[in-house]
Design a protein around this motif. Structure first.
Motif, PDB file in Angstrom:
ATOM      1  N   ALA A 170      78.894   1.944  46.775  1.00  0.00           N
ATOM      2  CA  ALA A 170      77.639   2.359  47.406  1.00  0.00           C
ATOM      3  C   ALA A 170      77.409   3.853  47.222  1.00  0.00           C
ATOM      4  O   ALA A 170      76.280   4.300  46.959  1.00  0.00           O
ATOM      5  CB  ALA A 170      77.665   2.002  48.884  1.00  0.00           C
ATOM      6  N   GLU A 593      76.608   2.726  57.543  1.00  0.00           N
ATOM      7  CA  GLU A 593      77.437   1.607  57.074  1.00  0.00           C
ATOM      8  C   GLU A 593      77.905   0.777  58.266  1.00  0.00           C
ATOM      9  O   GLU A 593      78.314   1.338  59.295  1.00  0.00           O
ATOM     10  CB  GLU A 593      78.638   2.158  56.302  1.00  0.00           C
ATOM     11  N   THR A 608      77.722  -3.709  54.953  1.00  0.00           N
ATOM     12  CA  THR A 608      76.482  -3.190  54.376  1.00  0.00           C
ATOM     13  C   THR A 608      76.519  -1.665  54.447  1.00  0.00           C
ATOM     14  O   THR A 608      76.790  -1.100  55.509  1.00  0.00           O
ATOM     15  CB  THR A 608      75.248  -3.704  55.124  1.00  0.00           C
ATOM     16  N   SER A 609      76.255  -1.030  53.318  1.00  0.00           N
ATOM     17  CA  SER A 609      76.242   0.428  53.248  1.00  0.00           C
ATOM     18  C   SER A 609      74.896   0.882  52.704  1.00  0.00           C
ATOM     19  O   SER A 609      74.503   0.492  51.604  1.00  0.00           O
ATOM     20  CB  SER A 609      77.374   0.934  52.352  1.00  0.00           C
ATOM     21  N   VAL A 610      74.192   1.692  53.494  1.00  0.00           N
ATOM     22  CA  VAL A 610      72.873   2.202  53.106  1.00  0.00           C
ATOM     23  C   VAL A 610      72.965   3.721  52.979  1.00  0.00           C
ATOM     24  O   VAL A 610      73.414   4.400  53.910  1.00  0.00           O
ATOM     25  CB  VAL A 610      71.792   1.830  54.136  1.00  0.00           C
ATOM     26  N   SER A 626      69.530   3.532  48.728  1.00  0.00           N
ATOM     27  CA  SER A 626      70.329   2.507  48.052  1.00  0.00           C
ATOM     28  C   SER A 626      71.080   1.696  49.095  1.00  0.00           C
ATOM     29  O   SER A 626      71.632   2.245  50.055  1.00  0.00           O
ATOM     30  CB  SER A 626      71.298   3.136  47.058  1.00  0.00           C
ATOM     31  N   THR A 627      71.088   0.383  48.899  1.00  0.00           N
ATOM     32  CA  THR A 627      71.719  -0.543  49.838  1.00  0.00           C
ATOM     33  C   THR A 627      72.713  -1.410  49.077  1.00  0.00           C
ATOM     34  O   THR A 627      72.361  -2.001  48.049  1.00  0.00           O
ATOM     35  CB  THR A 627      70.670  -1.435  50.517  1.00  0.00           C
ATOM     36  N   SER A 628      73.948  -1.477  49.570  1.00  0.00           N
ATOM     37  CA  SER A 628      74.998  -2.294  48.959  1.00  0.00           C
ATOM     38  C   SER A 628      75.563  -3.233  50.019  1.00  0.00           C
ATOM     39  O   SER A 628      75.759  -2.829  51.177  1.00  0.00           O
ATOM     40  CB  SER A 628      76.106  -1.409  48.396  1.00  0.00           C
ATOM     41  N   HIS A 629      75.858  -4.461  49.609  1.00  0.00           N
ATOM     42  CA  HIS A 629      76.242  -5.482  50.599  1.00  0.00           C
ATOM     43  C   HIS A 629      77.344  -6.370  50.032  1.00  0.00           C
ATOM     44  O   HIS A 629      77.380  -6.666  48.828  1.00  0.00           O
ATOM     45  CB  HIS A 629      75.032  -6.343  50.946  1.00  0.00           C
TER      46      HIS A 629
END
Length: 667
Positions: A170, A593, A608-610, A626-629
């Motif tokens: 992320a 996060e 989830t990390s934004v 950016s968003t990672s999941h």
């Protein structure tokens, strides 16, 4: 030493053979064209213009004043450099580094000798480049790095899946989505930005399919062949960081050409790291560079092979500004003598070895899956709640054994080892071991820990499922530590089957059965050593001061929803909005996060990390979000990501990395 005047070249274009133009910032000693100087090179994706500028400005001017040029280059696709990054420590990255070293050595201001330096990514790639033996590279200083990309980085550890893998994917998605500075690249900035946004990878899609120690991780792991690194190396780490094993592994693998320095520090350079005491990194580095880049006979060779700070009965705290302890040195590193413990009949940890052929004493272990919230981060950037907290929280969900109060001081230095016979009721399960200092008031400090996916008990290349119910011998080597246990304190061994959110859960909520009659713990004795006083930095506040427009903020919280039977671990980090006084560029990054799990359901885990990243000047503002999941089923890891970009208030780009199911490989 006379301070030499120098100039700062804010941006120097270096064109590679393939036509890619990379951006460099150079600190140049005055008169180098007529009196050539050595150079120190650092090669990173973390943006010289804004990302690493504070630490660069704390060190390279000092080097330049000592007559050593500093060359800080952004990897392709980062900062103001052309192109798009293609991964982590790739063959292209390392080839580019070798080409840059040759370029530096060929400049009229260069004496032809180049050193390479860095922390984290830069510490990794300087060792990896050294293994490629570019002729002009004469020495490296590697800080917070690894010799084994599989077992000592943010991805996996002994087959366990670290949550830091999503967190760092992320982070990189956020960093690589940021715009170049128009003040440097001119009108091309938007075109370059769009190229990055369109083509940047989501690193987790590449990392997650490689769950074994395969060729992907062996690439760049100098531990595969230490002999490839033929030049002197100074390898530095901190006990409060995740990369604490590397200095000792380096001197074991390269005893005639490497030296180790280990302090109490987090993931920072030693001259401004926490907890204190710090070290005079500038003085250490300049002496090292002068010896190996200039040939100066200055006593560097005579420095002990291993120097380390031994923590002295450190108390857990919400913030640790100073850790008590003392500095020791060893002229030559040797495998330490071990002090052995076993569990006697009444459950106490006692000096000695397990009794041969003793009657079995089976004990069950099935930790709540939210055990581990006091573990802190795997690698730490602040000396606050990112550090491991009071271990009583996690010990409540663990199997614990402890000594009687000590009657004498015990100093340890090295890697503890655990051995035990156990069985699992599932083919895949994790085991976590922690050495804990229990203070007289009951507070508990984590001294060392180790994790093991039991399917990796015989190695990381070919994991083997556990046979349910079958007793199996297990040996777990914990991470390195240096610690003094005081009289009146107790040594506790804490064992758990979960360590969330640092370690993501196994596919099923396995129950382990340990035969504690076979349990052995070996602690490495400090052994023969000298003590010394480490020189402190001349400048106690070496980082430059930027203009604050909005303050920073950090929150780290655990919420246990008893009604829903769900635990959430939240991280909120806002760097604040700061303006570089020399460039007028203001930047801000916010990490938000959340990890969540139900304590009895491993497949309920989500993360989830934004990241929100802002860059602005009067009349110019860009933002990326950016968003990672990640989530999981019993058979798959489920990952997805997205990036949205704004110019002013207008959304100018949006991209989604659709959900992918990555099969779990005994993990």
């Amino acid at each position: 030493m006379t301070s030499r005047p120098f100039t700062t070249i804010e941006n120097q274009w270096i064109t590679l053979a393939d036509g890619t133009r990379l951006a460099a910032r150079i600190w140049m000693p005055e008169g180098a064209e007529t009196d050539p100087v050595p150079a120190v090179f650092e090669f990173l994706p973390y943006r010289k213009r804004d990302g690493t500028s504070p630490r660069d400005e704390s060190t390279y001017p000092v080097f330049a004043a000592a007559g050593i040029a500093g060359v800080r280059v952004d990897i392709r696709g980062s900062g103001e450099s052309d192109g798009v990054i293609d991964g982590e420590y790739t063959e292209l990255e390392l080839a580019n580094a070798c080409e840059l070293i040759a370029w530096i050595a060929a400049q009229p201001w260069s004496n032809g000798s180049v050193g390479m330096m860095g922390i984290s990514w830069g510490g990794f790639n300087c060792l990896q480049v050294a293994a490629l033996r570019p002729p002009a590279l004469k020495a490296v200083i590697s800080i917070a790095s690894t010799t084994d990309r599989y077992n000592d980085d943010i991805h996996y550890k002994n087959g366990c899946h670290l949550s830091a893998q999503l967190s760092w994917a992320a982070t990189m998605l956020a960093y690589q989505s940021r715009s170049p500075d128009p003040e440097i690249v001119g009108d091309r900035w938007r075109e370059m930005w769009m190229e990055r946004l369109e083509n940047e990878p989501f690193f987790l899609e590449e990392w997650l399919p490689h769950q074994r120690r395969d060729a992907f991780w062996k690439h760049g792991s100098i531990g595969e062949d230490f002999s490839a690194v033929a030049i002197p190396s100074l390898v530095i780490a901190g006990w409060a960081d995740g990369y604490r094993n590397t200095p000792l592994l380096a001197v074991e693998g390269m005893p005639d050409r490497s030296k180790a320095l280990i302090g109490p520090w987090i993931h920072k350079y030693p001259h401004f790291a926490w907890p204190k005491p710090r070290a005079d990194f500038h003085g250490e580095a300049i002496a090292f560079w002068n010896r190996w880049l200039r040939g100066e006979q200055n006593g560097t060779v005579a420095v002990s092979q291993v120097r380390a700070y031994i923590l002295d009965a450190v108390k857990p705290a919400p913030r640790r500004d100073v850790d008590p302890g003392f500095w020791i040195s060893k002229d030559r590193w040797q495998a330490p003598e071990m002090l052995n413990f076993y569990v006697e009949a009444f459950g106490s940890l006692t000096e000695g070895h397990p009794i041969p052929n003793a009657s079995a004493h089976p004990v069950s272990l099935k930790s709540p899956l939210d055990t581990g919230t006091a573990a802190g981060e795997w690698f730490t950037l602040k000396p606050d709640a990112e550090l491991a907290g009071d271990q009583r929280i996690d010990d409540a969900g663990s199997l614990t054994f402890q000594t009687a109060p000590l009657t004498h001081t015990l100093d340890i230095f090295g890697r503890p080892e655990l051995s035990v016979m156990l069985s699992s009721d599932a083919p895949v399960a994790n085991l976590i071991a922690r050495i804990v200092d229990v203070h007289p008031d009951g507070s508990a400090t984590r001294v060392a820990f180790g994790v093991l996916n039991l399917t990796h008990r015989n190695g990381n290349a070919e994991p083997q499922p556990m046979t349910p119910g079958e007793p199996t011998p297990i040996r777990l080597i914990l991470d390195a530590c240096g610690y003094r246990f005081r009289p009146g304190h107790r040594i506790r061994l804490s064992l758990s089957s979960a360590y969330w959110p640092m370690v993501l859960p196994a596919p099923t909520d396995a129950e382990l059965t340990l035969d504690i009659a076979t349990l052995g713990l070996a602690l490495p004795k400090l052994g023969a050593h000298d003590t010394f006083e480490m020189k402190q930095p001349d400048n106690p506040n070496p980082l430059p001061t930027y203009i604050e427009h909005a303050p920073s903020e950090t929150r780290r919280q655990v919420l246990r929803d008893l009604q829903a039977n769900r635990t959430s671990y939240t991280i909120y980090e806002d760097t604040g909005l700061f303006e570089h006084p020399g460039t007028g560029l203001s930047t801000r990054q916010v990490r938000d996060e959340v990890w969540s799990i139900s304590p009895g359901d491993p497949q309920s885990m989500t993360g989830t990390s934004v990241w929100t990243c802002d860059m602005l000047r009067p009349g110019w503002f860009v933002r990326t979000v950016s968003t990672s999941h990640i989530a999981c089923t019993k058979t798959d890891w489920l990952i997805s990501a997205s990036v949205v970009a704004y110019e002013g208030d207008i959304k100018v780009f949006e991209k989604t990395f659709p959900q992918k199911a990555i099969p779990r490989d005994l993990m």
